[in-house]
Design a protein around this motif. Structure first.
Motif, PDB file in Angstrom:
ATOM      1  N   ARG A 108      30.668  53.109  45.304  1.00 38.28           N
ATOM      2  CA  ARG A 108      30.001  52.091  44.510  1.00 38.28           C
ATOM      3  C   ARG A 108      29.823  52.492  43.047  1.00 38.28           C
ATOM      4  O   ARG A 108      30.137  51.734  42.138  1.00 38.28           O
ATOM      5  N   GLN A 109      29.326  53.720  42.832  1.00 36.52           N
ATOM      6  CA  GLN A 109      29.038  54.136  41.458  1.00 36.52           C
ATOM      7  C   GLN A 109      30.308  54.124  40.612  1.00 36.52           C
ATOM      8  O   GLN A 109      30.340  53.592  39.509  1.00 36.52           O
ATOM      9  N   GLU A 110      31.386  54.703  41.178  1.00 35.68           N
ATOM     10  CA  GLU A 110      32.617  54.800  40.397  1.00 35.68           C
ATOM     11  C   GLU A 110      33.197  53.416  40.120  1.00 35.68           C
ATOM     12  O   GLU A 110      33.622  53.114  39.003  1.00 35.68           O
ATOM     13  N   ARG A 111      33.186  52.548  41.163  1.00 39.02           N
ATOM     14  CA  ARG A 111      33.819  51.247  40.923  1.00 39.02           C
ATOM     15  C   ARG A 111      32.997  50.404  39.954  1.00 39.02           C
ATOM     16  O   ARG A 111      33.558  49.659  39.139  1.00 39.02           O
ATOM     17  N   THR A 112      31.672  50.578  39.983  1.00 34.78           N
ATOM     18  CA  THR A 112      30.841  49.850  39.017  1.00 34.78           C
ATOM     19  C   THR A 112      31.139  50.331  37.594  1.00 34.78           C
ATOM     20  O   THR A 112      31.307  49.524  36.685  1.00 34.78           O
ATOM     21  N   ASP A 113      31.245  51.640  37.435  1.00 32.23           N
ATOM     22  CA  ASP A 113      31.532  52.181  36.097  1.00 32.23           C
ATOM     23  C   ASP A 113      32.874  51.691  35.584  1.00 32.23           C
ATOM     24  O   ASP A 113      32.998  51.260  34.437  1.00 32.23           O
ATOM     25  N   ARG A 114      33.880  51.780  36.459  1.00 34.66           N
ATOM     26  CA  ARG A 114      35.218  51.375  36.014  1.00 34.66           C
ATOM     27  C   ARG A 114      35.280  49.884  35.738  1.00 34.66           C
ATOM     28  O   ARG A 114      35.917  49.435  34.773  1.00 34.66           O
ATOM     29  N   ALA A 115      34.612  49.093  36.576  1.00 34.51           N
ATOM     30  CA  ALA A 115      34.615  47.641  36.368  1.00 34.51           C
ATOM     31  C   ALA A 115      33.917  47.288  35.063  1.00 34.51           C
ATOM     32  O   ALA A 115      34.402  46.472  34.281  1.00 34.51           O
ATOM     33  N   ARG A 116      32.782  47.948  34.792  1.00 34.14           N
ATOM     34  CA  ARG A 116      32.051  47.683  33.543  1.00 34.14           C
ATOM     35  C   ARG A 116      32.904  48.022  32.322  1.00 34.14           C
ATOM     36  O   ARG A 116      32.920  47.292  31.335  1.00 34.14           O
ATOM     37  N   ALA A 137      41.015  41.749  33.929  1.00 38.68           N
ATOM     38  CA  ALA A 137      40.234  42.963  34.181  1.00 38.68           C
ATOM     39  C   ALA A 137      40.345  43.380  35.644  1.00 38.68           C
ATOM     40  O   ALA A 137      40.485  44.560  35.966  1.00 38.68           O
ATOM     41  N   ARG A 138      40.312  42.393  36.554  1.00 42.67           N
ATOM     42  CA  ARG A 138      40.414  42.687  37.981  1.00 42.67           C
ATOM     43  C   ARG A 138      41.742  43.371  38.297  1.00 42.67           C
ATOM     44  O   ARG A 138      41.815  44.228  39.181  1.00 42.67           O
ATOM     45  N   ALA A 139      42.802  42.979  37.566  1.00 36.94           N
ATOM     46  CA  ALA A 139      44.108  43.586  37.810  1.00 36.94           C
ATOM     47  C   ALA A 139      44.199  44.983  37.195  1.00 36.94           C
ATOM     48  O   ALA A 139      44.582  45.943  37.861  1.00 36.94           O
ATOM     49  N   PHE A 140      43.800  45.101  35.922  1.00 35.22           N
ATOM     50  CA  PHE A 140      43.975  46.380  35.225  1.00 35.22           C
ATOM     51  C   PHE A 140      43.080  47.485  35.777  1.00 35.22           C
ATOM     52  O   PHE A 140      43.433  48.650  35.752  1.00 35.22           O
ATOM     53  N   VAL A 141      41.905  47.119  36.275  1.00 38.25           N
ATOM     54  CA  VAL A 141      40.951  48.135  36.710  1.00 38.25           C
ATOM     55  C   VAL A 141      41.492  48.951  37.888  1.00 38.25           C
ATOM     56  O   VAL A 141      41.122  50.110  38.083  1.00 38.25           O
ATOM     57  N   THR A 142      42.422  48.375  38.661  1.00 38.49           N
ATOM     58  CA  THR A 142      42.953  49.112  39.815  1.00 38.49           C
ATOM     59  C   THR A 142      44.010  50.135  39.390  1.00 38.49           C
ATOM     60  O   THR A 142      44.571  50.828  40.225  1.00 38.49           O
ATOM     61  N   GLU A 143      44.286  50.195  38.092  1.00 43.87           N
ATOM     62  CA  GLU A 143      45.315  51.095  37.559  1.00 43.87           C
ATOM     63  C   GLU A 143      46.600  51.003  38.351  1.00 43.87           C
ATOM     64  O   GLU A 143      47.081  51.971  38.944  1.00 43.87           O
ATOM     65  N   GLY A 167      28.095  41.905  29.509  1.00 45.03           N
ATOM     66  CA  GLY A 167      26.938  41.019  29.470  1.00 45.03           C
ATOM     67  C   GLY A 167      27.050  39.861  30.448  1.00 45.03           C
ATOM     68  O   GLY A 167      26.086  39.156  30.686  1.00 45.03           O
ATOM     69  N   PHE A 168      28.243  39.666  31.042  1.00 45.42           N
ATOM     70  CA  PHE A 168      28.416  38.577  32.006  1.00 45.42           C
ATOM     71  C   PHE A 168      28.507  39.089  33.435  1.00 45.42           C
ATOM     72  O   PHE A 168      28.922  38.366  34.335  1.00 45.42           O
ATOM     73  N   GLU A 169      28.137  40.373  33.659  1.00 44.59           N
ATOM     74  CA  GLU A 169      28.345  41.007  34.959  1.00 44.59           C
ATOM     75  C   GLU A 169      27.801  40.198  36.128  1.00 44.59           C
ATOM     76  O   GLU A 169      28.415  40.128  37.177  1.00 44.59           O
ATOM     77  N   SER A 170      26.607  39.612  35.944  1.00 49.69           N
ATOM     78  CA  SER A 170      25.982  38.966  37.097  1.00 49.69           C
ATOM     79  C   SER A 170      26.234  37.464  37.141  1.00 49.69           C
ATOM     80  O   SER A 170      25.713  36.775  38.013  1.00 49.69           O
ATOM     81  N   ALA A 171      27.065  36.947  36.222  1.00 46.34           N
ATOM     82  CA  ALA A 171      27.419  35.522  36.281  1.00 46.34           C
ATOM     83  C   ALA A 171      28.430  35.304  37.401  1.00 46.34           C
ATOM     84  O   ALA A 171      29.078  36.256  37.858  1.00 46.34           O
ATOM     85  N   TYR A 172      28.534  34.067  37.860  1.00 47.00           N
ATOM     86  CA  TYR A 172      29.555  33.728  38.851  1.00 47.00           C
ATOM     87  C   TYR A 172      30.730  33.050  38.151  1.00 47.00           C
ATOM     88  O   TYR A 172      30.542  32.432  37.104  1.00 47.00           O
ATOM     89  N   PRO A 173      31.936  33.194  38.726  1.00 50.38           N
ATOM     90  CA  PRO A 173      33.127  32.649  38.061  1.00 50.38           C
ATOM     91  C   PRO A 173      32.980  31.180  37.652  1.00 50.38           C
ATOM     92  O   PRO A 173      33.442  30.790  36.584  1.00 50.38           O
ATOM     93  N   GLU A 174      32.301  30.383  38.481  1.00 48.51           N
ATOM     94  CA  GLU A 174      32.172  28.956  38.182  1.00 48.51           C
ATOM     95  C   GLU A 174      31.401  28.703  36.893  1.00 48.51           C
ATOM     96  O   GLU A 174      31.438  27.610  36.351  1.00 48.51           O
ATOM     97  N   TRP A 205      36.120  47.948  32.075  1.00 46.86           N
ATOM     98  CA  TRP A 205      37.164  46.947  31.850  1.00 46.86           C
ATOM     99  C   TRP A 205      36.579  45.616  31.397  1.00 46.86           C
ATOM    100  O   TRP A 205      37.188  44.904  30.603  1.00 46.86           O
ATOM    101  N   LEU A 206      35.400  45.290  31.885  1.00 47.69           N
ATOM    102  CA  LEU A 206      34.759  44.058  31.419  1.00 47.69           C
ATOM    103  C   LEU A 206      34.500  44.131  29.922  1.00 47.69           C
ATOM    104  O   LEU A 206      34.712  43.164  29.194  1.00 47.69           O
ATOM    105  N   ALA A 207      34.066  45.313  29.474  1.00 42.21           N
ATOM    106  CA  ALA A 207      33.835  45.485  28.047  1.00 42.21           C
ATOM    107  C   ALA A 207      35.155  45.333  27.290  1.00 42.21           C
ATOM    108  O   ALA A 207      35.221  44.726  26.217  1.00 42.21           O
ATOM    109  N   ARG A 208      36.216  45.854  27.871  1.00 39.13           N
ATOM    110  CA  ARG A 208      37.512  45.840  27.195  1.00 39.13           C
ATOM    111  C   ARG A 208      38.075  44.434  27.037  1.00 39.13           C
ATOM    112  O   ARG A 208      38.829  44.161  26.101  1.00 39.13           O
ATOM    113  N   VAL A 209      37.755  43.544  27.969  1.00 38.35           N
ATOM    114  CA  VAL A 209      38.250  42.169  27.835  1.00 38.35           C
ATOM    115  C   VAL A 209      37.193  41.239  27.251  1.00 38.35           C
ATOM    116  O   VAL A 209      37.349  40.026  27.267  1.00 38.35           O
ATOM    117  N   GLY A 210      36.092  41.836  26.737  1.00 39.84           N
ATOM    118  CA  GLY A 210      35.098  41.024  26.042  1.00 39.84           C
ATOM    119  C   GLY A 210      34.155  40.273  26.960  1.00 39.84           C
ATOM    120  O   GLY A 210      33.631  39.230  26.597  1.00 39.84           O
TER     121      GLY A 210
END
Lengths: 258, 294
Positions: free
Chosen positions: A107-115, A145-151, A125-132, A117-122
């Motif tokens: 959990r810790q690692e995937r949260t860090d990596r996801a955050r 971000a979902r694609a790139f984060v998996t390296e 601050g939207f972490e807890s929003a839903y896609p809709e 990449w979220l920062a990288r695509v701008g």
């Protein structure tokens, strides 16, 4: 060689009992770390080819080999879909971390990596929003971000900017150029925009109308880093008219077909 | 005087953003304030109307019975119903009837819902099973479950089992049909995205299919609690010596309409409260559904 298709064909049985040949004998090789754009008229089977190369569908005949292919050497693949295909029940952060979670990353690692990449695509601050709750452009950034984060070893993109407005599309293209030039992943991009194919690609592969074959394989030797300004250069215009000449007949034929 | 003022307003509008920002505190801010106040007023009016209407109807009922516009022996005035309710509560019969009905309903509901969800998901996932059972279940669902009661009584005698089983039957079919439909109509693009990111087999089920199917499963849960209440009430009419359905039926037979009304009102309140509980659980379990379009 990252990915190689040899003699790949695909046929479907239609509801009426007839059949449809989508792809007829595709040979394609993709070198590691290159960006290949697949260009073709609507319905030429370019998305089907992408899905076969990515292992989401089986070829009827022919072989696909390489680290990006399914079952091969366990290479990692990631996908960006035209309609985003984000999971509506997961918030932004969990959507990005989905692939990592399936891979068993803690959990810790995937949260860090996801955050990161979220920062990288701008999207920080939207972490807890839903896609809709996001706009189309933001959803596609999330999908990137979902694609790139998996390296991934290979990234498959199926008209990733087909569903956003033209201005957002330009911004996303700039983002994608920047991210790609930083990461240099192997990318296969399906698009029906000639400009997008040239601007992003190291190579543009033009396919014929159905049944899809490779019609033209054109290297794009424009300097990097590229920006939207690159599309105003004479070299770009020359490529664009070359590609349009190759594509024009196929688009007309595909209009007759449908 | 009107000439220069008009020109000024046009000038402000022409400057675009700066103009709007400048006006936001003044005219535009006042306009926004009016809009907000109007929305608040409408919401308050809706709420007031939704409470005032039933209260007014009860008042009218009381008045009509007092003035003998209607026959008070059949349309017992609300004041007498309240007195009867007080008596039934202090005598302990109403709590006990309520307890019996709730126990039957909730046990049957839990069993039926669990079985319905499991079977519905299985039928959705396993094609031969679906081909074999789905048409049969659809046909069985078309038979009103309460019509099974005589058969259940023959098989199980007149204990608690047949009463609970009528609720199990109705809940099972509603959940089976909803869970099956949720799997069958699942967005194939989301399944593909799940597979593309490494979710296969049980992971795909746990992380994609199940969360995606939950909204429709909750629809089934909401529908079937109401149907379950209908079925258990009808069952208690004919095959029970206790429970709210028995209270209503027995009061009618003894011509005690005041007690009958107490039973009816209690059933209605139970239905409203249980539905509200399920809606609340759904809101907590599926926060993403309720963030839409806000």
């Amino acid at each position: 060689m990252e990915l190689a298709a040899a003699g790949v064909s695909k046929a479907f049985v239609t509801k009426g009992g007839g059949h449809l040949v989508a792809l007829a004998g595709i040979d394609l090789e993709v070198r590691s770390g290159t960006f290949v754009s697949l260009l073709g008229p609507s319905g030429c089977g370019k998305s089907t080819l992408l899905r076969i190369l990515g292992g989401l569908e089986q070829a009827s005949t022919g072989t696909v080999a390489g680290t990006g292919a399914t079952g091969a050497t366990g290479g990692r693949r990631a996908f960006v879909f035209q309609d985003y295909s984000l999971f509506p029940w997961l918030n932004v952060l969990d959507n990005v971390a989905f692939g990592l979670r399936m891979d068993g990353v803690g959990r810790q690692e995937r949260t860090d990596r996801a955050r990161a990449w979220l920062a990288r695509v701008g999207l920080a601050g939207f972490e807890s929003a839903y896609p809709e709750q996001l706009s189309g452009g933001m959803r596609q950034r999330l999908s990137l971000a979902r694609a790139f984060v998996t390296e991934p070893d290979v990234l498959f993109m199926d008209e990733p900017m087909g569903a956003v407005d033209p201005q957002t599309r330009l911004l996303l293209q700039e983002d994608l150029i920047r991210i790609w030039e930083e990461t240099r992943k192997t990318v296969l991009l399906v698009t029906h925009s000639i400009e997008e194919a040239i601007l992003l690609g190291d190579r543009v592969v033009v396919m014929t109308a159905r049944p899809g074959r490779v019609k033209l394989d054109l290297p794009v030797e424009l300097d990097r880093p590229r920006t939207l300004a690159t599309s105003a250069t004479p070299a770009f215009s020359e490529l664009r008219s070359l590609l349009w000449d190759a594509l024009r007949d196929e688009v007309e034929r595909s209009m007759d077909l449908s | 005087m009107s000439g220069p003022a008009g020109t000024l307003a046009a000038g402000a509008a022409g400057t675009g953003e700066a103009g709007v920002a400048g006006v936001a505190g003044g005219e535009l801010g006042a306009a926004l304030g009016r809009l907000r106040r109007r929305q608040r007023r409408r919401r308050r009016t809706d709420l007031a109307l939704s409470i005032a209407t039933p209260v007014a109807l009860v008042g009218l009922w009381q008045l009509a019975a007092d003035q003998h516009w209607v026959d008070p022996r059949i349309f017992t005035p609300p004041s007498q119903i309240a007195v009867a309710a007080g008596q039934l509560i202090s005598a302990g019969t109403l709590p006990s009837d309520l307890g019996y009905t709730l126990a039957r309903l909730l046990v049957g509901y839990a069993i039926g819902a669990a079985a319905g969800v499991v079977v519905g998901l299985l039928l959705g996932l396993v094609r031969p099973l679906r081909a074999a059972l789905s048409p049969l279940f659809t046909a069985l669902y078309a038979v009103p479950q309460i019509a099974l009661l005589p058969l259940l009584l023959v098989i199980f005698g007149i204990g608690e089992t047949p009463k609970v089983l009528t609720v199990v039957a109705v809940t099972f079919f509603v959940l089976e049909i909803n869970a099956l439909a949720a799997v069958r109509n699942f967005d194939p693009r989301l399944l593909e995205a799940g597979r593309a990111y490494g979710a296969n087999g049980r992971k795909l089920f746990r992380h994609v299919l199940l969360p995606g199917a939950l909204p429709q499963i909750f629809t089934g849960l909401r529908v079937s609690i109401a149907l379950g209440l209908v079925v258990i009430t009808a069952t208690e009419f004919v095959a029970s010596n206790n429970g709210l359905g028995f209270l209503v039926w027995n009061s009618w037979q003894l011509f005690q309409p005041d007690q009958m009304y107490v039973g009816l009102v209690t059933i209605a309140v139970v239905g409203v409260l249980l539905t509200a509980v399920i809606t609340l659980v759904e809101r907590l379990a599926l926060p993403w559904l309720h963030h839409r379009h806000r």
